[in-house]
Design a protein around this motif. Structure first.
Motif, short mmCIF file in Angstrom:
data_model
loop_
_atom_site.label_atom_id
_atom_site.label_comp_id
_atom_site.label_asym_id
_atom_site.label_seq_id
_atom_site.Cartn_x
_atom_site.Cartn_y
_atom_site.Cartn_z
N GLN A 163 0.85 -1.19 0.00
CA GLN A 163 0.00 0.00 0.00
C GLN A 163 0.89 1.24 0.00
N THR A 164 0.56 2.22 -0.84
CA THR A 164 1.32 3.45 -0.91
C THR A 164 0.41 4.60 -1.33
N ARG A 165 0.79 5.80 -0.91
CA ARG A 165 0.02 6.99 -1.28
C ARG A 165 0.58 7.67 -2.51
N ASP A 166 1.88 7.46 -2.78
CA ASP A 166 2.53 8.13 -3.91
C ASP A 166 2.17 7.47 -5.22
N PRO A 208 1.17 3.16 -8.72
CA PRO A 208 1.56 3.47 -7.35
C PRO A 208 3.09 3.44 -7.27
N VAL A 262 6.65 3.15 -4.93
CA VAL A 262 7.29 2.74 -3.69
C VAL A 262 8.75 3.15 -3.78
N LYS A 263 9.21 3.97 -2.83
CA LYS A 263 10.60 4.43 -2.81
C LYS A 263 11.41 3.49 -1.92
#
Length: 89
Positions: free
Chosen positions: A30-33, A43, A45-46
């Motif tokens: 899950q990610t907001r970026d 989406p 993920v860093k």
């Protein structure tokens, strides 16, 4: 299978920040970026390390500054109770 028990499995872009490498794979993370990659929004993920930047896979070792850590510790806390102080003295 039961409905709504499994997380959404979708394509995600992982971005290795240390070498600016991006790759698309499937994940349930899950990610907001979000990022637009190859004309499609994914989406984002860093991450800090991937196969592109890890020394095991690249064969290049980064030099980590460990010199001075012991001296910094000794300056902060002294040599009281130190085994190295006994061995050196």
């Amino acid at each position: 299978m039961k409905v709504d028990t499994h997380p959404e499995y979708r394509e995600v872009v992982f971005h290795d920040l240390s070498c600016d490498f991006k790759f698309v794979t499937r994940s349930t993370i899950q990610t907001r970026d979000k990022i637009t990659h190859d004309g499609k929004e994914y989406p984002l993920v860093k991450i800090e390390v991937s196969a592109e930047s890890h020394p095991f896979f690249t064969g290049k070792h980064k030099i980590v500054d460990t010199a001075g850590r012991v001296e910094k510790f000794r300056q902060k806390f002294g040599t009281v109770g130190s085994k190295t102080a006994i061995a050196a003295g």
